[in-house]
Design a protein around this motif. Structure first.
Motif, short mmCIF file in Angstrom:
data_model
loop_
_atom_site.label_atom_id
_atom_site.label_comp_id
_atom_site.label_asym_id
_atom_site.label_seq_id
_atom_site.Cartn_x
_atom_site.Cartn_y
_atom_site.Cartn_z
N UNK A 173 7.39 17.37 3.41
CA UNK A 173 7.47 18.66 3.46
C UNK A 173 8.10 18.34 5.09
N UNK A 174 9.04 19.85 5.71
CA UNK A 174 9.28 19.74 7.32
C UNK A 174 8.12 21.12 7.34
N UNK A 175 7.33 21.75 6.69
CA UNK A 175 6.48 22.99 6.80
C UNK A 175 5.29 22.37 7.48
N UNK A 176 4.77 23.06 8.82
CA UNK A 176 3.88 22.55 9.58
C UNK A 176 2.79 22.78 7.88
N UNK A 177 2.01 21.39 8.21
CA UNK A 177 1.17 20.91 7.24
C UNK A 177 0.02 19.82 7.87
N UNK A 178 -1.05 19.51 7.04
CA UNK A 178 -2.24 19.07 7.44
C UNK A 178 -2.90 18.45 6.14
N UNK A 179 -3.56 17.35 6.11
CA UNK A 179 -3.74 16.74 5.06
C UNK A 179 -4.89 16.39 5.29
N UNK A 180 -6.16 16.21 3.83
CA UNK A 180 -7.47 16.04 3.81
C UNK A 180 -7.71 15.12 2.49
N UNK A 181 -8.39 14.05 2.76
CA UNK A 181 -8.76 12.93 2.07
C UNK A 181 -9.71 13.07 1.88
N UNK A 182 -9.98 12.86 -0.20
CA UNK A 182 -11.79 13.13 0.03
C UNK A 182 -11.56 11.74 -0.89
N UNK B 237 0.93 -0.78 0.20
CA UNK B 237 0.27 -0.33 -0.08
C UNK B 237 0.59 1.19 0.02
N UNK B 238 0.08 2.57 -0.86
CA UNK B 238 0.60 3.56 -0.68
C UNK B 238 0.89 4.08 1.27
N UNK B 239 2.43 4.49 1.50
CA UNK B 239 2.26 5.28 3.07
C UNK B 239 1.97 6.58 3.23
N UNK B 240 1.36 7.58 4.05
CA UNK B 240 0.93 8.55 3.85
C UNK B 240 1.03 8.38 4.80
N UNK B 241 2.01 9.99 5.89
CA UNK B 241 2.21 10.36 7.08
C UNK B 241 1.60 12.40 7.31
N UNK B 242 0.98 11.88 7.59
CA UNK B 242 0.02 13.80 8.48
C UNK B 242 0.46 13.93 9.82
N UNK B 243 0.64 15.10 9.89
CA UNK B 243 0.39 15.54 10.91
C UNK B 243 1.67 16.05 11.43
N UNK B 244 1.91 17.01 10.42
CA UNK B 244 3.62 16.80 10.51
C UNK B 244 3.23 18.47 11.87
N UNK B 245 4.26 18.70 12.47
CA UNK B 245 4.24 19.76 12.92
C UNK B 245 4.80 20.77 13.00
N UNK B 246 6.29 20.69 11.70
CA UNK B 246 6.57 22.11 10.86
C UNK B 246 8.56 21.90 11.89
N UNK B 247 8.84 20.73 12.34
CA UNK B 247 10.08 20.91 12.96
C UNK B 247 10.75 20.29 11.61
N UNK B 248 11.98 20.70 11.67
CA UNK B 248 13.05 20.14 11.09
C UNK B 248 13.92 19.13 11.65
N UNK B 249 14.16 18.42 10.31
CA UNK B 249 15.11 16.74 11.04
C UNK B 249 16.76 17.13 10.18
N UNK B 250 17.29 16.83 10.61
CA UNK B 250 18.85 16.75 10.62
C UNK B 250 19.25 14.86 10.64
N UNK B 251 19.97 14.57 9.30
CA UNK B 251 19.98 15.57 8.52
C UNK B 251 18.31 15.45 7.58
N UNK B 252 18.64 16.34 6.55
CA UNK B 252 17.37 16.36 5.78
C UNK B 252 17.36 15.55 4.99
N UNK B 253 16.39 15.11 4.60
CA UNK B 253 15.62 14.15 3.78
C UNK B 253 16.55 14.88 2.27
N UNK B 254 16.02 16.28 1.83
CA UNK B 254 16.26 17.15 1.10
C UNK B 254 17.78 17.66 0.71
N UNK B 255 17.90 17.92 -0.77
CA UNK B 255 18.78 18.69 -0.68
C UNK B 255 18.97 20.05 -1.17
#
Length: 98
Positions: free
Chosen positions: A64-73, A20-38
């Protein structure tokens, strides 16, 4: 589909072999070290190798490391998945077959 919440990031990972596809929601906007992106927004090569070794598709991998939320329709034959930033803007959209 597998869905979870995590304090560090929002993520979508498509996997092969009928997993199955994996979705992760509920991002609090905190950064991670090291980042997954360049700095240019592309995945670090190490992360790409890990995603690929797990059967993931780096072309559809979203994080995304930005504060965010998800909606599934619910839609006919699929669910529309939208990741939104704190201002309500759409950061990423996907369709997950049902």
């Amino acid at each position: 589909m597998t869905m979870a919440g995590h304090i560090h990031l929002a993520q979508q990972k498509d996997l092969d072999n009928g997993r199955p596809t994996q979705l992760v929601f509920g991002n609090g906007g905190t950064s991670r070290d090291p980042s997954l992106k360049q700095a240019d927004g592309s995945l670090h090569a190490k992360v790409g190798n890990i995603v690929t070794s797990l059967g993931g598709n780096t072309g559809t991998f979203f994080t995304s490391y930005d504060f965010s939320f998800g909606i599934i329709t619910p839609k006919t034959g699929a669910w529309a998945v939208d990741f939104h930033g704190k201002a309500g803007n759409v950061l990423h959209s996907a369709s997950v077959a049902t």
